[in-house]
Design an enzyme around this catalytic site. Structure first.
Site, PDB file in Angstrom:
ATOM      1  N   GLY A 144       0.788  -1.226   0.000  1.00 53.54           N
ATOM      2  CA  GLY A 144       0.000   0.000   0.000  1.00 53.54           C
ATOM      3  C   GLY A 144       0.823   1.280   0.000  1.00 53.54           C
ATOM      4  O   GLY A 144       0.282   2.366  -0.229  1.00 53.54           O
ATOM      5  N   VAL A 145       2.118   1.160   0.231  1.00 55.05           N
ATOM      6  CA  VAL A 145       2.989   2.353   0.209  1.00 55.05           C
ATOM      7  C   VAL A 145       3.146   2.818  -1.235  1.00 55.05           C
ATOM      8  O   VAL A 145       3.247   2.005  -2.160  1.00 55.05           O
ATOM      9  CB  VAL A 145       4.367   1.998   0.831  1.00 55.05           C
ATOM     10  CG1 VAL A 145       5.413   3.061   0.542  1.00 55.05           C
ATOM     11  CG2 VAL A 145       4.217   1.777   2.335  1.00 55.05           C
ATOM     12  N   LEU A 154       9.626   7.431 -10.930  1.00 59.36           N
ATOM     13  CA  LEU A 154      10.942   7.852 -11.426  1.00 59.36           C
ATOM     14  C   LEU A 154      11.779   8.386 -10.269  1.00 59.36           C
ATOM     15  O   LEU A 154      11.309   9.208  -9.478  1.00 59.36           O
ATOM     16  CB  LEU A 154      10.767   8.928 -12.499  1.00 59.36           C
ATOM     17  CG  LEU A 154      12.037   9.388 -13.196  1.00 59.36           C
ATOM     18  CD1 LEU A 154      11.822   9.462 -14.703  1.00 59.36           C
ATOM     19  CD2 LEU A 154      12.514  10.740 -12.692  1.00 59.36           C
ATOM     20  N   TYR A 159      27.668   2.311  -2.426  1.00 59.51           N
ATOM     21  CA  TYR A 159      28.040   3.431  -3.315  1.00 59.51           C
ATOM     22  C   TYR A 159      28.917   4.457  -2.608  1.00 59.51           C
ATOM     23  O   TYR A 159      29.501   5.331  -3.250  1.00 59.51           O
ATOM     24  CB  TYR A 159      26.803   4.149  -3.877  1.00 59.51           C
ATOM     25  CG  TYR A 159      25.882   3.290  -4.728  1.00 59.51           C
ATOM     26  CD1 TYR A 159      26.278   2.037  -5.180  1.00 59.51           C
ATOM     27  CD2 TYR A 159      24.609   3.736  -5.064  1.00 59.51           C
ATOM     28  CE1 TYR A 159      25.422   1.249  -5.941  1.00 59.51           C
ATOM     29  CE2 TYR A 159      23.754   2.955  -5.833  1.00 59.51           C
ATOM     30  CZ  TYR A 159      24.173   1.709  -6.264  1.00 59.51           C
ATOM     31  OH  TYR A 159      23.316   0.946  -7.017  1.00 59.51           O
ATOM     32  N   LYS A 183      20.375   0.266  -0.072  1.00 63.10           N
ATOM     33  CA  LYS A 183      20.592  -1.187  -0.197  1.00 63.10           C
ATOM     34  C   LYS A 183      21.627  -1.654   0.812  1.00 63.10           C
ATOM     35  O   LYS A 183      22.609  -0.950   1.062  1.00 63.10           O
ATOM     36  CB  LYS A 183      21.094  -1.526  -1.610  1.00 63.10           C
ATOM     37  CG  LYS A 183      20.339  -0.845  -2.727  1.00 63.10           C
ATOM     38  CD  LYS A 183      20.811  -1.266  -4.102  1.00 63.10           C
ATOM     39  CE  LYS A 183      20.164  -0.394  -5.173  1.00 63.10           C
ATOM     40  NZ  LYS A 183      20.784   0.911  -5.371  1.00 63.10           N
ATOM     41  N   LEU A 221      16.081   9.304  -8.888  1.00 61.94           N
ATOM     42  CA  LEU A 221      17.467   9.569  -9.290  1.00 61.94           C
ATOM     43  C   LEU A 221      18.362   8.467  -8.750  1.00 61.94           C
ATOM     44  O   LEU A 221      18.365   8.201  -7.544  1.00 61.94           O
ATOM     45  CB  LEU A 221      17.939  10.915  -8.720  1.00 61.94           C
ATOM     46  CG  LEU A 221      19.396  11.271  -9.058  1.00 61.94           C
ATOM     47  CD1 LEU A 221      19.511  11.764 -10.507  1.00 61.94           C
ATOM     48  CD2 LEU A 221      19.958  12.327  -8.094  1.00 61.94           C
ATOM     49  N   GLY A 222      19.143   7.840  -9.635  1.00 61.63           N
ATOM     50  CA  GLY A 222      20.156   6.878  -9.207  1.00 61.63           C
ATOM     51  C   GLY A 222      21.469   7.598  -8.933  1.00 61.63           C
ATOM     52  O   GLY A 222      21.764   8.615  -9.574  1.00 61.63           O
ATOM     53  N   PRO A 264       7.236   7.126  -5.956  1.00 65.90           N
ATOM     54  CA  PRO A 264       7.305   7.861  -7.220  1.00 65.90           C
ATOM     55  C   PRO A 264       8.057   7.005  -8.241  1.00 65.90           C
ATOM     56  O   PRO A 264       9.178   6.557  -7.978  1.00 65.90           O
ATOM     57  CB  PRO A 264       8.086   9.128  -6.854  1.00 65.90           C
ATOM     58  CG  PRO A 264       7.968   9.246  -5.353  1.00 65.90           C
ATOM     59  CD  PRO A 264       7.913   7.829  -4.857  1.00 65.90           C
TER      60      PRO A 264
HETATM   61  P1  NDP Z   1      21.792   4.662 -16.292  1.00 60.58           P
HETATM   62  O1  NDP Z   1      21.060   3.842 -17.284  1.00 60.58           O
HETATM   63  O2  NDP Z   1      21.025   5.494 -15.361  1.00 60.58           O
HETATM   64  O3  NDP Z   1      22.830   5.562 -17.105  1.00 60.58           O
HETATM   65  C1  NDP Z   1      23.692   6.443 -16.452  1.00 60.58           C
HETATM   66  C2  NDP Z   1      24.683   6.963 -17.470  1.00 60.58           C
HETATM   67  O4  NDP Z   1      24.004   7.725 -18.458  1.00 60.58           O
HETATM   68  C3  NDP Z   1      25.716   7.891 -16.879  1.00 60.58           C
HETATM   69  O5  NDP Z   1      26.913   7.694 -17.592  1.00 60.58           O
HETATM   70  C4  NDP Z   1      25.144   9.279 -17.163  1.00 60.58           C
HETATM   71  O6  NDP Z   1      26.180  10.220 -17.248  1.00 60.58           O
HETATM   72  C5  NDP Z   1      24.481   9.054 -18.501  1.00 60.58           C
HETATM   73  N1  NDP Z   1      23.282   9.869 -18.740  1.00 60.58           N
HETATM   74  C6  NDP Z   1      22.342  10.227 -17.826  1.00 60.58           C
HETATM   75  N2  NDP Z   1      21.347  10.883 -18.415  1.00 60.58           N
HETATM   76  C7  NDP Z   1      21.646  10.951 -19.724  1.00 60.58           C
HETATM   77  C8  NDP Z   1      20.990  11.522 -20.837  1.00 60.58           C
HETATM   78  N3  NDP Z   1      19.811  12.125 -20.704  1.00 60.58           N
HETATM   79  N4  NDP Z   1      21.589  11.423 -22.048  1.00 60.58           N
HETATM   80  C9  NDP Z   1      22.789  10.795 -22.169  1.00 60.58           C
HETATM   81  N5  NDP Z   1      23.461  10.224 -21.147  1.00 60.58           N
HETATM   82  C10 NDP Z   1      22.887  10.302 -19.935  1.00 60.58           C
HETATM   83  O7  NDP Z   1      22.791   3.662 -15.543  1.00 60.58           O
HETATM   84  P2  NDP Z   1      23.137   3.281 -14.047  1.00 60.58           P
HETATM   85  O8  NDP Z   1      23.874   2.006 -14.168  1.00 60.58           O
HETATM   86  O9  NDP Z   1      23.727   4.375 -13.298  1.00 60.58           O
HETATM   87  O10 NDP Z   1      21.731   2.888 -13.392  1.00 60.58           O
HETATM   88  C11 NDP Z   1      20.893   3.825 -12.741  1.00 60.58           C
HETATM   89  C12 NDP Z   1      20.833   3.566 -11.256  1.00 60.58           C
HETATM   90  O11 NDP Z   1      20.447   2.228 -10.985  1.00 60.58           O
HETATM   91  C13 NDP Z   1      22.184   3.666 -10.530  1.00 60.58           C
HETATM   92  O12 NDP Z   1      22.639   4.981 -10.395  1.00 60.58           O
HETATM   93  C14 NDP Z   1      21.865   2.963  -9.253  1.00 60.58           C
HETATM   94  O13 NDP Z   1      21.102   3.805  -8.410  1.00 60.58           O
HETATM   95  C15 NDP Z   1      21.051   1.786  -9.770  1.00 60.58           C
HETATM   96  N6  NDP Z   1      21.895   0.600 -10.045  1.00 60.58           N
HETATM   97  C16 NDP Z   1      21.675  -0.517  -9.269  1.00 60.58           C
HETATM   98  C17 NDP Z   1      22.400  -1.656  -9.475  1.00 60.58           C
HETATM   99  C18 NDP Z   1      22.115  -2.845  -8.637  1.00 60.58           C
HETATM  100  O14 NDP Z   1      22.893  -3.811  -8.665  1.00 60.58           O
HETATM  101  N7  NDP Z   1      21.034  -2.847  -7.886  1.00 60.58           N
HETATM  102  C19 NDP Z   1      23.471  -1.743 -10.493  1.00 60.58           C
HETATM  103  C20 NDP Z   1      23.615  -0.529 -11.266  1.00 60.58           C
HETATM  104  C21 NDP Z   1      22.832   0.567 -11.051  1.00 60.58           C
HETATM  105  P3  NDP Z   1      26.110  11.659 -16.482  1.00 60.58           P
HETATM  106  O15 NDP Z   1      26.039  11.382 -15.013  1.00 60.58           O
HETATM  107  O16 NDP Z   1      27.391  12.316 -16.885  1.00 60.58           O
HETATM  108  O17 NDP Z   1      24.890  12.357 -17.008  1.00 60.58           O
END
Ligand code: NDP
Length: 294
Positions: free
Chosen positions: A9-10, A15, A48, A73, A17-18, A13
């Site tokens: 039930g929580v 989307l 991280y 995590k 930010l990672g 959002p």
């Molecule tokens: P993403 O698919 O979010 O891609 C991130 C990359 O894309 C960065 O290099 C970023 O560079 C670039 N980027 C961001 N926005 C744009 C854009 N609009 N156009 C072009 N390039 C762009 O990859 P992530 O692997 O970081 O995954 C997102 C999140 O998922 C992570 O940050 C983390 O929170 C999570 N994650 C979890 C994992 C797990 O094992 N549970 C493993 C990996 C990720 P810049 O910063 O320079 O914009």
């Protein structure tokens, strides 16, 4: 912004930010910018090394902590019932908050699954005690979920997995859905397909011709199309950026719709080949990383 309702039930959002690979120096500014342009969900992790800066960014923004969905995590070296309870203390102290919105296990440890189970039981306790609003897992394949569900009481709210147009893991998505678990996409714009410095022949989904064509038709960027595709499938997506323009761009995905034909064309790009680590092949060197005290 779209909200998704979790199985307890929580609301979350859709989307967020990672902040994987956002250096501590860059993280607070990225979080602050994201909150200013409308994000209300941040995904971090003990591993991280930037939870403290995520907390700083939230406090620097004008947004109330209670209006931000904070997800983190537990890393594998903190698995085990008591260690995981302590991992919650470490993370919340670094973040500077009392409760978490979502706490998930970073990945299964197939060679020591008993510690994974014990860690999850600690999450159940934290949930019962009101210290976390929801609990979940990451990188769990269907057989990991089956075993977890047999040995624990509470169905995870979320399973965060590698998921972008080149690797969509339909069988994991189906298993999640069958259990009422929300699929959350990591690398939703394919970051794992173009991380710099990997020195291999990986093909970047960001350069895909089909996505470029669809993006041009909607006057959107390839990243925006990939995020929209994830959202229209009902998933949570957590793109990472430290660049203010790209942070805003990735949030500007609520004013257009992909047609069912476009969604199907993107579905058809799946190669079935993962770019990230295989959850069944643990990398012991990473598993040795200790998470510092707060
Ligand atoms: P993403 O698919 O979010 O891609 C991130 C990359 O894309 C960065 O290099 C970023 O560079 C670039 N980027 C961001 N926005 C744009 C854009 N609009 N156009 C072009 N390039 C762009 O990859 P992530 O692997 O970081 O995954 C997102 C999140 O998922 C992570 O940050 C983390 O929170 C999570 N994650 C979890 C994992 C797990 O094992 N549970 C493993 C990996 C990720 P810049 O910063 O320079 O914009």
């Amino acid at each position: 912004m779209i909200d998704l309702t979790l199985n307890n039930g929580v609301t979350l959002p859709a989307l967020g930010l990672g902040v994987f690979q956002s250096s501590p120096d860059e993280t607070a500014a990225a979080v602050e910018t994201a909150l200013q342009v409308g994000y209300r969900h941040i995904d971090t992790a003990a591993a991280y090394g930037n939870e403290r800066q995520v907390g700083d960014g939230i406090r620097r923004s004008d947004v109330d902590r209670d209006d931000v969905f904070i997800e983190t995590k537990v890393w594998v070296t903190d698995y085990g019932y008591d260690k995981t309870l302590h991992a919650f203390e470490k993370s919340t102290r670094k973040l500077g908050i009392d409760t978490l919105d979502l706490l998930i296990l970073h990945q299964p440890v197939p060679t020591r699954f008993d510690t994974t189970i014990a860690a999850y039981k600690a999450l159940e306790t934290l949930l019962a005690d009101g210290k976390v609003r929801a609990i979940g897992v990451s990188n769990f394949m269907p057989h990991h979920l089956d075993r977890l569900l047999q040995e624990t009481d509470i169905v995870p709210a979320v399973n965060q997995i590698e998921l972008h147009p080149y690797f969509a893991q339909p069988e994991v998505q189906e298993a999640n859905a069958a259990h009422g678990i929300l699929t959350q996409a990591w690398s939703p714009i394919g970051g794992i397909t173009f991380y710099p410095g990997w020195g291999d022949q990986r093909r970047s989904v960001m350069d895909d011709a089909t996505i470029a064509e669809i993006a041009a038709r909607h006057r959107k960027s390839p990243a925006q199309v990939m995020l929209r595709w994830g959202l229209q499938h009902g998933r949570s997506v957590i793109p990472k950026s430290i660049n203010p323009t790209r942070i805003a761009e990735n949030c500007d995905v609520f004013d257009f719709d992909l047609s069912s034909g476009e969604v199907a064309r993107i579905d058809g790009l799946d190669t079935g080949v993962r770019s990230g680590p295989d959850p069944d092949k643990p990398r012991e060197e990473l598993f040795a990383r200790e998470i510092p005290e707060a």
